[in-house]
Design a protein around this motif. Structure first.
Motif, PDB file in Angstrom:
ATOM      1  N   GLY A   8      70.828   1.834 -23.541  1.00  0.00           N
ATOM      2  CA  GLY A   8      72.200   1.560 -23.947  1.00  0.00           C
ATOM      3  C   GLY A   8      72.324   0.225 -24.664  1.00  0.00           C
ATOM      4  N   GLU A   9      71.607  -0.790 -24.185  1.00  0.00           N
ATOM      5  CA  GLU A   9      71.626  -2.098 -24.846  1.00  0.00           C
ATOM      6  C   GLU A   9      71.041  -2.001 -26.245  1.00  0.00           C
ATOM      7  OE1 GLU A   9      70.619  -5.652 -22.562  1.00  0.00           O
ATOM      8  OE2 GLU A   9      70.226  -4.330 -20.851  1.00  0.00           O
ATOM      9  N   HIS A  10      69.964  -1.244 -26.394  1.00  0.00           N
ATOM     10  CA  HIS A  10      69.353  -1.071 -27.717  1.00  0.00           C
ATOM     11  C   HIS A  10      70.317  -0.357 -28.659  1.00  0.00           C
ATOM     12  CE1 HIS A  10      65.794  -2.732 -26.121  1.00  0.00           C
ATOM     13  NE2 HIS A  10      65.244  -1.627 -25.622  1.00  0.00           N
ATOM     14  N   GLN A  11      71.026   0.646 -28.126  1.00  0.00           N
ATOM     15  CA  GLN A  11      71.985   1.380 -28.959  1.00  0.00           C
ATOM     16  C   GLN A  11      73.124   0.470 -29.405  1.00  0.00           C
ATOM     17  OE1 GLN A  11      71.595   4.994 -25.975  1.00  0.00           O
ATOM     18  NE2 GLN A  11      73.057   5.490 -27.572  1.00  0.00           N
ATOM     19  N   TYR A  12      73.559  -0.409 -28.504  1.00  0.00           N
ATOM     20  CA  TYR A  12      74.610  -1.361 -28.865  1.00  0.00           C
ATOM     21  C   TYR A  12      74.135  -2.251 -30.017  1.00  0.00           C
ATOM     22  CZ  TYR A  12      77.960  -5.193 -28.449  1.00  0.00           C
ATOM     23  OH  TYR A  12      78.916  -6.150 -28.710  1.00  0.00           O
ATOM     24  N   ASP A  13      72.946  -2.786 -29.910  1.00  0.00           N
ATOM     25  CA  ASP A  13      72.411  -3.660 -30.956  1.00  0.00           C
ATOM     26  C   ASP A  13      72.308  -2.916 -32.285  1.00  0.00           C
ATOM     27  OD1 ASP A  13      72.198  -5.670 -29.084  1.00  0.00           O
ATOM     28  OD2 ASP A  13      70.064  -5.328 -28.694  1.00  0.00           O
ATOM     29  N   ALA A  14      71.869  -1.654 -32.230  1.00  0.00           N
ATOM     30  CA  ALA A  14      71.753  -0.865 -33.459  1.00  0.00           C
ATOM     31  C   ALA A  14      73.120  -0.633 -34.096  1.00  0.00           C
ATOM     32  CB  ALA A  14      71.072   0.471 -33.154  1.00  0.00           C
ATOM     33  N   LEU A  15      74.136  -0.409 -33.252  1.00  0.00           N
ATOM     34  CA  LEU A  15      75.484  -0.175 -33.774  1.00  0.00           C
ATOM     35  C   LEU A  15      76.050  -1.443 -34.405  1.00  0.00           C
ATOM     36  CD1 LEU A  15      77.381   2.336 -33.755  1.00  0.00           C
ATOM     37  CD2 LEU A  15      78.598   1.234 -31.887  1.00  0.00           C
ATOM     38  N   VAL A  16      75.799  -2.589 -33.800  1.00  0.00           N
ATOM     39  CA  VAL A  16      76.257  -3.854 -34.375  1.00  0.00           C
ATOM     40  C   VAL A  16      75.693  -4.035 -35.778  1.00  0.00           C
ATOM     41  CG1 VAL A  16      76.045  -6.368 -34.173  1.00  0.00           C
ATOM     42  CG2 VAL A  16      76.687  -5.006 -32.178  1.00  0.00           C
ATOM     43  N   ARG A  17      74.438  -3.633 -35.986  1.00  0.00           N
ATOM     44  CA  ARG A  17      73.797  -3.816 -37.294  1.00  0.00           C
ATOM     45  C   ARG A  17      74.454  -2.972 -38.385  1.00  0.00           C
ATOM     46  NH1 ARG A  17      69.048  -4.162 -34.005  1.00  0.00           N
ATOM     47  NH2 ARG A  17      68.571  -1.943 -34.284  1.00  0.00           N
ATOM     48  N   VAL A  18      75.098  -1.862 -38.008  1.00  0.00           N
ATOM     49  CA  VAL A  18      75.747  -1.013 -39.020  1.00  0.00           C
ATOM     50  C   VAL A  18      77.262  -0.980 -38.801  1.00  0.00           C
ATOM     51  CG1 VAL A  18      73.717   0.420 -39.405  1.00  0.00           C
ATOM     52  CG2 VAL A  18      75.367   1.095 -37.642  1.00  0.00           C
ATOM     53  N   SER A  49      97.007  -3.968 -29.668  1.00  0.00           N
ATOM     54  CA  SER A  49      97.322  -4.055 -31.102  1.00  0.00           C
ATOM     55  C   SER A  49      96.491  -5.130 -31.787  1.00  0.00           C
ATOM     56  CB  SER A  49      98.809  -4.334 -31.298  1.00  0.00           C
ATOM     57  OG  SER A  49      99.590  -3.270 -30.805  1.00  0.00           O
ATOM     58  N   ALA A  50      96.476  -6.338 -31.200  1.00  0.00           N
ATOM     59  CA  ALA A  50      95.719  -7.436 -31.806  1.00  0.00           C
ATOM     60  C   ALA A  50      94.228  -7.138 -31.827  1.00  0.00           C
ATOM     61  CB  ALA A  50      95.990  -8.736 -31.049  1.00  0.00           C
ATOM     62  N   VAL A  51      93.724  -6.529 -30.752  1.00  0.00           N
ATOM     63  CA  VAL A  51      92.293  -6.208 -30.696  1.00  0.00           C
ATOM     64  C   VAL A  51      91.920  -5.204 -31.777  1.00  0.00           C
ATOM     65  CG1 VAL A  51      90.482  -5.136 -29.294  1.00  0.00           C
ATOM     66  CG2 VAL A  51      92.055  -6.764 -28.246  1.00  0.00           C
ATOM     67  N   LEU A  52      92.746  -4.178 -31.964  1.00  0.00           N
ATOM     68  CA  LEU A  52      92.445  -3.147 -32.960  1.00  0.00           C
ATOM     69  C   LEU A  52      92.472  -3.709 -34.374  1.00  0.00           C
ATOM     70  CD1 LEU A  52      94.368  -0.030 -31.563  1.00  0.00           C
ATOM     71  CD2 LEU A  52      91.942  -0.594 -31.344  1.00  0.00           C
ATOM     72  N   VAL A  53      93.412  -4.586 -34.661  1.00  0.00           N
ATOM     73  CA  VAL A  53      93.484  -5.179 -36.001  1.00  0.00           C
ATOM     74  C   VAL A  53      92.259  -6.051 -36.259  1.00  0.00           C
ATOM     75  CG1 VAL A  53      94.785  -6.729 -37.502  1.00  0.00           C
ATOM     76  CG2 VAL A  53      96.001  -5.048 -36.092  1.00  0.00           C
ATOM     77  N   ASP A  54      91.862  -6.874 -35.277  1.00  0.00           N
ATOM     78  CA  ASP A  54      90.663  -7.701 -35.443  1.00  0.00           C
ATOM     79  C   ASP A  54      89.414  -6.830 -35.595  1.00  0.00           C
ATOM     80  OD1 ASP A  54      92.201  -9.974 -35.226  1.00  0.00           O
ATOM     81  OD2 ASP A  54      91.707 -10.360 -33.121  1.00  0.00           O
ATOM     82  N   LEU A  55      89.337  -5.767 -34.820  1.00  0.00           N
ATOM     83  CA  LEU A  55      88.189  -4.866 -34.903  1.00  0.00           C
ATOM     84  C   LEU A  55      88.102  -4.196 -36.262  1.00  0.00           C
ATOM     85  CD1 LEU A  55      85.851  -3.288 -33.484  1.00  0.00           C
ATOM     86  CD2 LEU A  55      87.595  -1.644 -32.740  1.00  0.00           C
ATOM     87  N   ALA A  56      89.261  -3.804 -36.792  1.00  0.00           N
ATOM     88  CA  ALA A  56      89.285  -3.072 -38.064  1.00  0.00           C
ATOM     89  C   ALA A  56      88.618  -3.861 -39.188  1.00  0.00           C
ATOM     90  CB  ALA A  56      90.723  -2.734 -38.447  1.00  0.00           C
ATOM     91  N   ALA A  57      88.706  -5.183 -39.121  1.00  0.00           N
ATOM     92  CA  ALA A  57      88.102  -6.001 -40.167  1.00  0.00           C
ATOM     93  C   ALA A  57      86.584  -5.907 -40.172  1.00  0.00           C
ATOM     94  CB  ALA A  57      88.539  -7.458 -39.993  1.00  0.00           C
ATOM     95  N   GLN A  58      85.998  -5.446 -39.061  1.00  0.00           N
ATOM     96  CA  GLN A  58      84.543  -5.412 -38.932  1.00  0.00           C
ATOM     97  C   GLN A  58      83.944  -4.019 -39.073  1.00  0.00           C
ATOM     98  OE1 GLN A  58      83.213  -8.345 -38.895  1.00  0.00           O
ATOM     99  NE2 GLN A  58      85.201  -9.350 -38.592  1.00  0.00           N
ATOM    100  N   GLN A 274      83.209  -9.461 -32.336  1.00  0.00           N
ATOM    101  CA  GLN A 274      82.611 -10.793 -32.464  1.00  0.00           C
ATOM    102  C   GLN A 274      81.139 -10.702 -32.844  1.00  0.00           C
ATOM    103  OE1 GLN A 274      83.381 -12.755 -28.736  1.00  0.00           O
ATOM    104  NE2 GLN A 274      85.608 -12.686 -29.005  1.00  0.00           N
ATOM    105  N   ASP A 275      80.414  -9.800 -32.202  1.00  0.00           N
ATOM    106  CA  ASP A 275      78.981  -9.662 -32.490  1.00  0.00           C
ATOM    107  C   ASP A 275      78.769  -9.135 -33.907  1.00  0.00           C
ATOM    108  OD1 ASP A 275      78.395 -10.580 -29.976  1.00  0.00           O
ATOM    109  OD2 ASP A 275      78.054  -8.594 -29.112  1.00  0.00           O
ATOM    110  N   ALA A 276      79.643  -8.206 -34.343  1.00  0.00           N
ATOM    111  CA  ALA A 276      79.526  -7.673 -35.704  1.00  0.00           C
ATOM    112  C   ALA A 276      79.781  -8.769 -36.733  1.00  0.00           C
ATOM    113  CB  ALA A 276      80.514  -6.526 -35.890  1.00  0.00           C
ATOM    114  N   GLN A 277      80.785  -9.598 -36.490  1.00  0.00           N
ATOM    115  CA  GLN A 277      81.099 -10.693 -37.415  1.00  0.00           C
ATOM    116  C   GLN A 277      79.959 -11.699 -37.439  1.00  0.00           C
ATOM    117  OE1 GLN A 277      84.507 -13.122 -36.382  1.00  0.00           O
ATOM    118  NE2 GLN A 277      84.941 -13.513 -38.541  1.00  0.00           N
ATOM    119  N   ALA A 278      79.411 -12.026 -36.275  1.00  0.00           N
ATOM    120  CA  ALA A 278      78.294 -12.978 -36.224  1.00  0.00           C
ATOM    121  C   ALA A 278      77.076 -12.443 -36.946  1.00  0.00           C
ATOM    122  CB  ALA A 278      77.951 -13.279 -34.756  1.00  0.00           C
ATOM    123  N   GLY A 279      76.877 -11.125 -36.871  1.00  0.00           N
ATOM    124  CA  GLY A 279      75.734 -10.526 -37.539  1.00  0.00           C
ATOM    125  C   GLY A 279      75.800 -10.599 -39.042  1.00  0.00           C
TER     126      GLY A 279
END
Length: 281
Positions: A8-18, A49-58, A274-279
């Motif tokens: 599951g951790e590996h899948q999370y990392d792979a998803l962050v990359r894309v 609402s705020a979480v979804l808007v921030d997420l949408a940017a990534q 956050q992880d997607a933005q950092a990536g």
């Protein structure tokens, strides 16, 4: 956030990359909105609402996929306003109501839906007798237009009433050419031929997704989890998130990530954004 397995951790990392090519699918009740006794008051979590808007940017797009009518989800979630904010950052919010029989998007701004299924009217005519026979005459009946939901949460013994009602409602639905969708103290009766898994498949194809994350909490989300599994076999980066509760545990053994209720889902989505933005930094 709890990963049941190292995989599951590996899948999370792979998803962050894309992340920028990822679609995020979210159930409504129990995932974005806390479960309440009155389904007409199941408002979205105040932080959502705020979480979804921030997420949408990534990510590429966000989709709320629910058994509720689309109009209900839009109103209870304030999702039209959320869609405006997401559209402003060049992304799209979808709302799929009634297990995919209704569709709304932040770019089209109107609900496109199917007609009520054949047999629903006669099912509703026969329903009161079935409820009385099962000793659940006071169950709350929710008319969704394209479906009917029988809620046992307000009854003195919700679990017992649910267990008594499930067999006769299943038989009554079958006689009228309908199917049932059991949930948390609710049995929904609707037309066959559409479920959340089909929405996931169509959306992944339409968006040419390289990643797909789906978060749900109940039996109605099993097909979506199954569809996510199929996408993984096709090489898509995927993640199945379970919003666990004391009432329902069916999704836990199927999940890649287990969190606690809507607050856990939102914490997880914040971290993913956050992880997607950092990536990409």
């Amino acid at each position: 956030m709890q990963f049941p397995t190292v995989e599951g951790e590996h899948q999370y990392d792979a998803l962050v990359r894309v992340a920028s090519r990822t679609v995020v699918g979210l159930d409504f009740d129990g995932t974005l909105s806390p479960i309440v006794d009155d389904p007409t008051k199941a408002h979205i979590h105040p932080d959502a609402s705020a979480v979804l808007v921030d997420l949408a940017a990534q990510v590429d797009a966000i989709a709320v996929i629910t058994g509720r009518p689309a109009r209900q989800a839009l109103d209870l979630g304030g999702l039209e306003e959320v869609g405006d904010a997401i559209q402003a950052v060049g992304k799209e919010l979808f709302v799929f109501g009634q297990y995919g029989n209704e569709r709304w998007s932040s770019s089209q701004r109107r609900i496109v839906g199917a007609r009520p299924p054949r047999g629903l009217a006669t099912f509703e005519r026969d329903l009161p007798r079935t409820l009385r026979t099962a000793g659940a005459a006071d169950a709350y009946i929710e008319d969704k237009g394209l479906a009917v939901a029988v809620h046992t949460r307000r009854l003195p013994d919700p679990d017992g009433a649910f267990a008594r009602l499930l067999p006769p409602l299943s038989e009554l639905a079958r006689r009228h050419g309908l199917v049932i969708e059991p949930g948390r103290a609710v049995i929904e009766v609707r037309s066959p031929g559409s479920h959340k898994g089909m929405v996931v498949e169509r959306l992944a194809a339409d968006r040419d997704a390289q990643g797909f994350l789906f978060a749900g909490d109940d039996l109605g989300d099993v097909e979506a989890f199954d569809a996510i599994g199929d996408l993984a076999k096709q090489g898509v980066a995927t993640l199945k998130v379970c919003a666990a509760s004391s009432e329902q545990s069916a999704l836990i053994p199927l999940a890649d990530v287990v969190v606690r209720g809507p607050e856990g889902v939102l914490d997880f989505l914040r971290q993913f954004a956050q992880d997607a933005q950092a990536g990409r930094s």
